[in-house]
Design an enzyme around this catalytic site. Structure first.
Site, PDB file in Angstrom:
ATOM      1  CE1 TYR A 127     -36.370 -12.626 -51.756  1.00 52.20           C
ATOM      2  CE2 TYR A 127     -36.853 -11.774 -53.956  1.00 52.20           C
ATOM      3  CZ  TYR A 127     -37.171 -12.111 -52.585  1.00 52.20           C
ATOM      4  OH  TYR A 127     -38.582 -11.688 -52.342  1.00 52.20           O
ATOM      5  N   GLY A 180     -45.462 -11.722 -55.829  1.00 51.89           N
ATOM      6  CA  GLY A 180     -45.159 -12.521 -56.766  1.00 51.89           C
ATOM      7  C   GLY A 180     -45.233 -11.472 -58.287  1.00 51.89           C
ATOM      8  CE1 TYR A 182     -34.527 -19.563 -55.728  1.00 51.73           C
ATOM      9  CE2 TYR A 182     -33.584 -17.515 -56.211  1.00 51.73           C
ATOM     10  CZ  TYR A 182     -34.405 -18.203 -55.457  1.00 51.73           C
ATOM     11  OH  TYR A 182     -34.475 -18.024 -54.173  1.00 51.73           O
ATOM     12  CD  GLU A 237     -46.856 -10.484 -47.584  1.00 55.34           C
ATOM     13  OE1 GLU A 237     -47.499 -10.591 -46.496  1.00 55.34           O
ATOM     14  OE2 GLU A 237     -46.388 -11.372 -48.335  1.00 55.34           O
ATOM     15  NE  ARG A 248     -32.881 -13.811 -57.735  1.00 52.15           N
ATOM     16  CZ  ARG A 248     -33.314 -13.892 -58.881  1.00 52.15           C
ATOM     17  NH1 ARG A 248     -32.776 -13.494 -60.011  1.00 52.15           N
ATOM     18  NH2 ARG A 248     -34.646 -14.373 -59.068  1.00 52.15           N
ATOM     19  CB  CYS A 294     -12.479 -23.657 -55.856  1.00 50.80           C
ATOM     20  SG  CYS A 294     -11.209 -22.757 -55.904  1.00 50.80           S
ATOM     21  CD  GLU A 295     -18.498 -25.705 -55.068  1.00 48.72           C
ATOM     22  OE1 GLU A 295     -19.039 -26.245 -55.861  1.00 48.72           O
ATOM     23  OE2 GLU A 295     -18.256 -25.985 -53.692  1.00 48.72           O
TER      24      GLU A 295
HETATM   25  C1  LIG Z   1     -40.598 -13.640 -50.318  1.00 50.13           C
HETATM   26  C2  LIG Z   1     -41.895 -13.132 -49.851  1.00 50.13           C
HETATM   27  C3  LIG Z   1     -42.647 -11.949 -50.559  1.00 50.13           C
HETATM   28  C4  LIG Z   1     -41.881 -11.125 -51.515  1.00 50.13           C
HETATM   29  O1  LIG Z   1     -41.658 -11.897 -52.806  1.00 50.13           O
HETATM   30  P1  LIG Z   1     -41.325 -11.148 -54.166  1.00 50.13           P
HETATM   31  O2  LIG Z   1     -41.452 -12.111 -55.212  1.00 50.13           O
HETATM   32  O3  LIG Z   1     -40.061 -10.640 -54.018  1.00 50.13           O
HETATM   33  O4  LIG Z   1     -42.035 -10.047 -54.269  1.00 50.13           O
HETATM   34  C5  LIG Z   1     -43.840 -11.548 -50.083  1.00 50.13           C
HETATM   35  N1  LIG Z   1     -44.131 -12.108 -49.034  1.00 50.13           N
HETATM   36  C6  LIG Z   1     -43.946 -13.381 -48.195  1.00 50.13           C
HETATM   37  C7  LIG Z   1     -44.534 -14.090 -47.421  1.00 50.13           C
HETATM   38  C8  LIG Z   1     -42.665 -13.811 -48.843  1.00 50.13           C
HETATM   39  O5  LIG Z   1     -42.071 -14.731 -48.138  1.00 50.13           O
END
Ligand SMILES: *Cc1c(COP(=O)(O)O)cnc(C)c1O
Length: 412
Positions: free
Chosen positions: A356, A218, A302, A259, A298, A328-329
């Site tokens: 992404y 995050g 989003y 992660e 994106r 075509c949107e």
């Molecule tokens: C998508 C995801 C992430 C990566 O999130 P980022 O915002 O791209 O850093 C990490 N862990 C899990 C379980 C995810 O689904």
């Protein structure tokens, strides 16, 4: 990565094309590692879904990263890219028990996020160590589309269900070796993140055989001027102190895991598209590129904002444009953007196109997905060929024989 090199790549490989700067990926990896250098054992598991090209996965492996995967296919890609099974964590959501068993048989770390599968998996495989995904019910960031720790979220096992979880662990005699949370894609407020971490520490005390605590990801990176970015260094300082203190209380040195997806690859990516048409209407000037949400969704999905510049005319007079695609949107990449004067044939560059972007691309409108290029040590390397018409037809079954009977015979 300068615009001259990007322009050269667009000439060599054609447009639209994604370009990834290996050096930027490496420096982001280093930055995160440095921020947590005070932790005895740190593990970064790159979230493959952000950008899953096998050559990018190889680069991550070479940097020393582990891999976070969300599907059995990502697990297999990771293994093919050279990751050892023990360097891969499988963190799916809502997948079948069979898929989890298949990943487990390949030797990767399993992370389970619901009690139903936990109970079934634990009953059948009590000897396989399992990580559990907790939902601490913390809203990290303001955008509910990308916050996954809050009360309505489908992700993780609620902290209010810990008694039931402990009952399952006790009855199945399964071994919980890690606990995990992933609160959302925007850590704007470090204190909110630390608050969620406290909930994870509290939960951790229930398990005696932990090896790691995984704080998910995050980390926010800036997309446009004025964007807040996660202060990694401050987070590193604060969480390191608290983590080391927890390990002492726990009586064992645990591994601190993250992660990151976006943090490692977002800013390393550039998307280059060619302007097909400049169209003056009564209300704006449209620049239509040879792309759309089939290549970069994106902004439409989003509402995210990708900086757009004209690398073919960097000194041109600035004007306001609406940059749109050829789908075509309604596929607006950006409205009212100040961009150096655009002519048909110019190459526009979209920033933050590493995470992404390609992984969410599709063949909508029967268009080809773009090529991907890795910029490594001053050279461009093709890491995915542009699709061809054969790719559009692949797996389609043409039932033309069904329709060849003349209509008259059918009636009789
Ligand atoms: C998508 C995801 C992430 C990566 O999130 P980022 O915002 O791209 O850093 C990490 N862990 C899990 C379980 C995810 O689904």
């Amino acid at each position: 990565m300068n615009s001259q090199n990007l322009l050269k790549i667009s000439r060599q490989f054609g447009a639209p094309v994604y370009v990834y700067d290996a050096e930027k990926i490496a420096s982001q990896y280093q930055r995160l590692t440095n921020a947590f250098k005070g932790v005895g054992s740190l593990r970064l598991n790159y979230a493959a879904k952000a950008l899953s090209n096998i050559s990018i996965l190889r680069l991550m492996n070479q940097l020393g990263s582990g891999l976070d995967t969300v599907s059995i296919q990502e697990v297999k890609l990771g293994l093919m890219a050279g990751f050892k099974p023990e360097s891969i964590i499988f963190t799916p959501n809502g997948v079948s028990l069979e898929e989890i068993e298949e990943a487990s048989a390949l030797g990767v770390q399993i992370n389970i996020d619901n009690l139903s599968v936990l109970e079934q998996f634990g009953s059948k495989h009590p000897d396989v160590p399992v990580c559990i995904r907790i939902n601490p019910h913390v809203m990290a960031g303001g955008n509910s589309k990308i916050s996954v720790g809050h009360i309505d979220s489908k992700f993780g096992i609620s902290i209010h269900q810990i008694p039931h979880l402990l009952r399952i662990v006790d009855l199945t005699k399964m071994n919980i070796n890690g606990i995990h949370m992933h609160t959302g894609s925007d850590i704007l407020d470090i204190d909110v993140f630390l608050y969620a971490s406290e909930i994870l520490f509290e939960t951790a005390k229930n398990f005696k055989n932990l090896e790691f605590i995984d704080f998910g990801s995050g980390f926010k990176v800036p997309y446009k001027k004025g964007d807040i970015e996660t202060n990694i260094e401050e987070l590193g300082k604060k969480l390191t102190t608290r983590f080391n203190q927890f390990c002492e209380e726990y009586g064992k040195e645990l591994t601190l895991a993250f992660e990151p997806g976006k943090f490692l690859v977002s800013e390393a990516g550039y998307f280059l598209a060619k302007v097909n048409v400049v169209k003056q209407t009564t209300s704006t000037v449209f620049a239509s590129v040879d792309s759309g949400f089939n290549h970069l969704i994106r902004p439409m999905l989003y509402g995210s904002s990708h900086e757009i510049s004209n690398i073919s005319n960097p000194k041109g007079r600035e004007r306001y444009y609406s940059v749109v695609g050829y789908i075509c949107e309604t596929d607006t990449f950006g409205s009212n953007r100040r961009i150096n004067e655009i002519s048909e044939g110019d190459i526009l560059c979209f920033k933050n196109a590493g995470a992404y972007c390609f992984t969410m691309s599709s063949n909508y409108n029967s268009r080809f997905r773009p090529a991907e290029v890795l910029w490594y040590q001053g050279k461009a390397h093709l890491i995915r060929e542009r699709e061809t018409f054969d790719d559009i037809l692949r797996n389609q079954v043409d039932v033309k024989n069904l329709f060849e009977t003349p209509k008259a015979e059918v009636i009789k």
